[in-house]
Design a protein around this motif. Structure first.
Motif, PDB file in Angstrom:
ATOM      1  N   ALA A 278       0.842  -1.190   0.000  1.00  0.00           N
ATOM      2  CA  ALA A 278       0.000   0.000   0.000  1.00  0.00           C
ATOM      3  C   ALA A 278       0.877   1.239   0.000  1.00  0.00           C
ATOM      4  O   ALA A 278       2.060   1.195   0.358  1.00  0.00           O
ATOM      5  N   SER A 279       0.273   2.359  -0.409  1.00  0.00           N
ATOM      6  CA  SER A 279       0.984   3.642  -0.353  1.00  0.00           C
ATOM      7  C   SER A 279       0.866   4.219   1.048  1.00  0.00           C
ATOM      8  O   SER A 279      -0.033   3.849   1.831  1.00  0.00           O
ATOM      9  N   ASN A 280       1.741   5.129   1.390  1.00  0.00           N
ATOM     10  CA  ASN A 280       1.795   5.695   2.736  1.00  0.00           C
ATOM     11  C   ASN A 280       0.784   6.839   2.870  1.00  0.00           C
ATOM     12  O   ASN A 280       1.119   7.999   3.066  1.00  0.00           O
ATOM     13  N   ALA A 289      -4.211  -3.763   6.410  1.00  0.00           N
ATOM     14  CA  ALA A 289      -5.413  -4.519   6.058  1.00  0.00           C
ATOM     15  C   ALA A 289      -5.730  -4.382   4.569  1.00  0.00           C
ATOM     16  O   ALA A 289      -6.136  -5.345   3.911  1.00  0.00           O
ATOM     17  N   LEU A 290      -5.532  -3.152   4.027  1.00  0.00           N
ATOM     18  CA  LEU A 290      -5.787  -2.924   2.599  1.00  0.00           C
ATOM     19  C   LEU A 290      -4.862  -3.768   1.739  1.00  0.00           C
ATOM     20  O   LEU A 290      -5.277  -4.392   0.750  1.00  0.00           O
ATOM     21  N   GLN A 292      -3.514  -6.577   2.556  1.00  0.00           N
ATOM     22  CA  GLN A 292      -3.919  -7.980   2.659  1.00  0.00           C
ATOM     23  C   GLN A 292      -5.096  -8.264   1.727  1.00  0.00           C
ATOM     24  O   GLN A 292      -5.147  -9.306   1.068  1.00  0.00           O
ATOM     25  N   ARG A 293      -6.075  -7.321   1.681  1.00  0.00           N
ATOM     26  CA  ARG A 293      -7.213  -7.508   0.775  1.00  0.00           C
ATOM     27  C   ARG A 293      -6.757  -7.582  -0.683  1.00  0.00           C
ATOM     28  O   ARG A 293      -7.296  -8.357  -1.469  1.00  0.00           O
ATOM     29  N   ARG A 294      -5.766  -6.774  -1.021  1.00  0.00           N
ATOM     30  CA  ARG A 294      -5.243  -6.812  -2.392  1.00  0.00           C
ATOM     31  C   ARG A 294      -4.587  -8.165  -2.706  1.00  0.00           C
ATOM     32  O   ARG A 294      -4.793  -8.737  -3.774  1.00  0.00           O
ATOM     33  N   ALA A 295      -3.797  -8.677  -1.769  1.00  0.00           N
ATOM     34  CA  ALA A 295      -3.165  -9.972  -1.977  1.00  0.00           C
ATOM     35  C   ALA A 295      -4.216 -11.068  -2.085  1.00  0.00           C
ATOM     36  O   ALA A 295      -4.135 -11.966  -2.946  1.00  0.00           O
ATOM     37  N   ASP A 296      -5.247 -11.004  -1.226  1.00  0.00           N
ATOM     38  CA  ASP A 296      -6.316 -12.006  -1.276  1.00  0.00           C
ATOM     39  C   ASP A 296      -7.065 -11.946  -2.595  1.00  0.00           C
ATOM     40  O   ASP A 296      -7.485 -12.980  -3.144  1.00  0.00           O
ATOM     41  N   ALA A 297      -7.237 -10.728  -3.154  1.00  0.00           N
ATOM     42  CA  ALA A 297      -7.974 -10.578  -4.408  1.00  0.00           C
ATOM     43  C   ALA A 297      -7.253 -11.295  -5.547  1.00  0.00           C
ATOM     44  O   ALA A 297      -7.879 -11.982  -6.369  1.00  0.00           O
ATOM     45  N   VAL A 313      -1.102 -21.284  -2.819  1.00  0.00           N
ATOM     46  CA  VAL A 313      -1.118 -19.822  -2.941  1.00  0.00           C
ATOM     47  C   VAL A 313      -1.139 -19.209  -1.538  1.00  0.00           C
ATOM     48  O   VAL A 313      -2.056 -19.467  -0.739  1.00  0.00           O
ATOM     49  N   LYS A 314      -0.147 -18.404  -1.244  1.00  0.00           N
ATOM     50  CA  LYS A 314      -0.062 -17.723   0.041  1.00  0.00           C
ATOM     51  C   LYS A 314      -0.211 -16.222  -0.195  1.00  0.00           C
ATOM     52  O   LYS A 314       0.539 -15.632  -0.991  1.00  0.00           O
ATOM     53  N   ALA A 315      -1.165 -15.602   0.444  1.00  0.00           N
ATOM     54  CA  ALA A 315      -1.406 -14.161   0.296  1.00  0.00           C
ATOM     55  C   ALA A 315      -0.934 -13.451   1.559  1.00  0.00           C
ATOM     56  O   ALA A 315      -1.372 -13.785   2.663  1.00  0.00           O
ATOM     57  N   VAL A 316      -0.034 -12.473   1.404  1.00  0.00           N
ATOM     58  CA  VAL A 316       0.546 -11.755   2.547  1.00  0.00           C
ATOM     59  C   VAL A 316       0.439 -10.257   2.287  1.00  0.00           C
ATOM     60  O   VAL A 316       0.858  -9.763   1.229  1.00  0.00           O
ATOM     61  N   GLY A 317      -0.111  -9.520   3.257  1.00  0.00           N
ATOM     62  CA  GLY A 317      -0.141  -8.072   3.171  1.00  0.00           C
ATOM     63  C   GLY A 317       1.022  -7.450   3.917  1.00  0.00           C
ATOM     64  O   GLY A 317       1.246  -7.772   5.085  1.00  0.00           O
ATOM     65  N   TYR A 318       1.772  -6.560   3.233  1.00  0.00           N
ATOM     66  CA  TYR A 318       2.938  -5.919   3.851  1.00  0.00           C
ATOM     67  C   TYR A 318       2.688  -4.453   4.195  1.00  0.00           C
ATOM     68  O   TYR A 318       3.579  -3.783   4.721  1.00  0.00           O
ATOM     69  N   GLY A 319       1.513  -3.954   3.878  1.00  0.00           N
ATOM     70  CA  GLY A 319       1.224  -2.569   4.189  1.00  0.00           C
ATOM     71  C   GLY A 319       2.206  -1.620   3.523  1.00  0.00           C
ATOM     72  O   GLY A 319       2.443  -1.683   2.319  1.00  0.00           O
ATOM     73  N   ILE A 320       2.774  -0.735   4.354  1.00  0.00           N
ATOM     74  CA  ILE A 320       3.725   0.259   3.810  1.00  0.00           C
ATOM     75  C   ILE A 320       5.164  -0.088   4.177  1.00  0.00           C
ATOM     76  O   ILE A 320       6.064   0.742   4.089  1.00  0.00           O
TER      77      ILE A 320
END
Length: 353
Positions: A278-280, A289-290, A292-297, A313-320
């Motif tokens: 995500a952008s800062n 959380a955003l 993570q939703r993108r990775a899940d999509a 398939v592993k989906a991981v959200g790294y945020g900023i």
């Protein structure tokens, strides 16, 4: 102009001597050999000498001389010269006699009987003087050792100002024998013919040693006729971007997701991690959380649309936490709203010939 006709005669002799050059020894045969020459010379002093009392009115005359030379290489040689001159005088019936001595550097033109000379000379004829000379000549070999030659030179005064000319006609003898040609080696005995053994799959290994029949003709094989394989690393990467505060996968990235799915199906032992970013803008918790939703999509598209097992398939959200572009500009934010995924696999491929 006194020796213009003589110089033309030297050039005119070149075609005749070229015609007999095939009978002459080669440059390699003349290399590293000493030679000696005797010659007669017609000498024409500068017109200013003829009018000068200081030079005793020197006029045309003759000389006899000798050269001792050494052929340094196929093209280059050096020589020492001595000439006894006997010139007429415009002011007296007595001839003007003296010596000319010096050294020359000689350049022989490849495959032609033509050569060029340049050197330094000292005179005692009439008065002491020195000169630099430059000239050209031609050789005509009558045997492997003996050659006739004609040579023309211009002598330009150094210590005194004058420009003389001279033409030599002489005989040269090359000492020492030319290097003998190496004897031809004795012919090798004819080999005994070996029995012919076939190679059915044409892989270069005869049938009596081939342990892998019918290998593809394009494959490189080992000593027993089996294809040689190598492990190569192959990979595919997925990069997708999202609109601000959005986890909707854009239609333009579906083709890239399909390619990733095809790769995963080709290599069933591989897994993929979908990394969301995500952008800062906003709070770190919201951005985590955003992302993570993108990775899940993206993971959902792989599983639902292209039949990839969810366990792969592993989906991981790294945020900023892993920005790709620094700063807070619109362009940086757009770059950081992204998905990144890379899959690497090893493939065993036959080495081609």
């Amino acid at each position: 102009m006194k020796l213009k006709t003589s110089a033309i005669a030297v050039l005119a002799a070149l075609p005749l001597m070229t015609a007999v050059a095939s009978a002459a020894p080669t440059a390699a045969e003349l290399q590293d050999r000493v030679y000696g020459s005797v010659f007669w010379e017609h000498y024409a002093p500068d017109n200013d000498k003829t009018k000068s009392l200081d030079w005793k009115g020197q006029n045309n005359g003759n000389g006899t001389g000798l050269n001792i030379g050494y052929r340094i290489s196929e093209s280059w040689g050096i020589r020492a010269e001595y000439v006894r001159q006997d010139l007429e005088s415009e002011f007296s019936d007595a001839d003007i006699k003296g010596n000319r001595v010096g050294m020359d550097l000689v350049y022989h033109v490849d495959s032609l009987p033509l050569y060029f000379v340049g050197g330094i000379k000292n005179y005692t004829t009439g008065r002491s003087a020195s000169a630099a000379n430059i000239g050209m000549g031609v050789n005509m070999f009558v045997t492997d050792e003996v050659a006739l030659f004609v040579e023309a030179n211009r002598y330009q005064g150094i210590s005194k100002a004058f420009g003389d000319h001279g033409v030599k006609v002489g005989l040269t003898y090359n000492f020492g024998a030319a290097p003998a040609a190496e004897p031809a080696p004795a012919p090798e005995p004819a080999p005994v013919a070996a029995p012919v053994i076939g190679d059915a799959d044409q892989d270069g290994v005869t049938d009596d040693k081939d342990q892998c029949a019918n290998t593809p003709i394009t494959d490189k094989v080992d000593t027993v006729g089996c294809s040689i394989f190598t492990e190569n690393s192959v990979s595919i990467a997925l990069n997708a971007q999202f609109d601000n505060d959005s986890s909707v996968v854009k239609e333009q990235y579906h083709a890239d997701i399909e390619k990733l799915a095809t790769f995963l199906k080709r290599f069933p032992n591989t897994d993929v991690e979908i990394g969301g970013h995500a952008s800062n803008v906003g709070t770190p918790a919201y951005n985590l959380a955003l992302s993570q939703r993108r990775a899940d999509a993206i993971a959902d598209v792989l599983v639902s649309n292209y039949g990839i097992e969810r366990s792969r398939v592993k989906a991981v959200g790294y945020g900023i936490t892993k920005p790709k572009a620094a700063g807070s500009s619109k362009a940086a934010h757009a770059i950081n709203r992204r998905i990144e995924a890379t899959v690497t696999a090893s493939v065993k491929e036959a080495v081609q010939r």
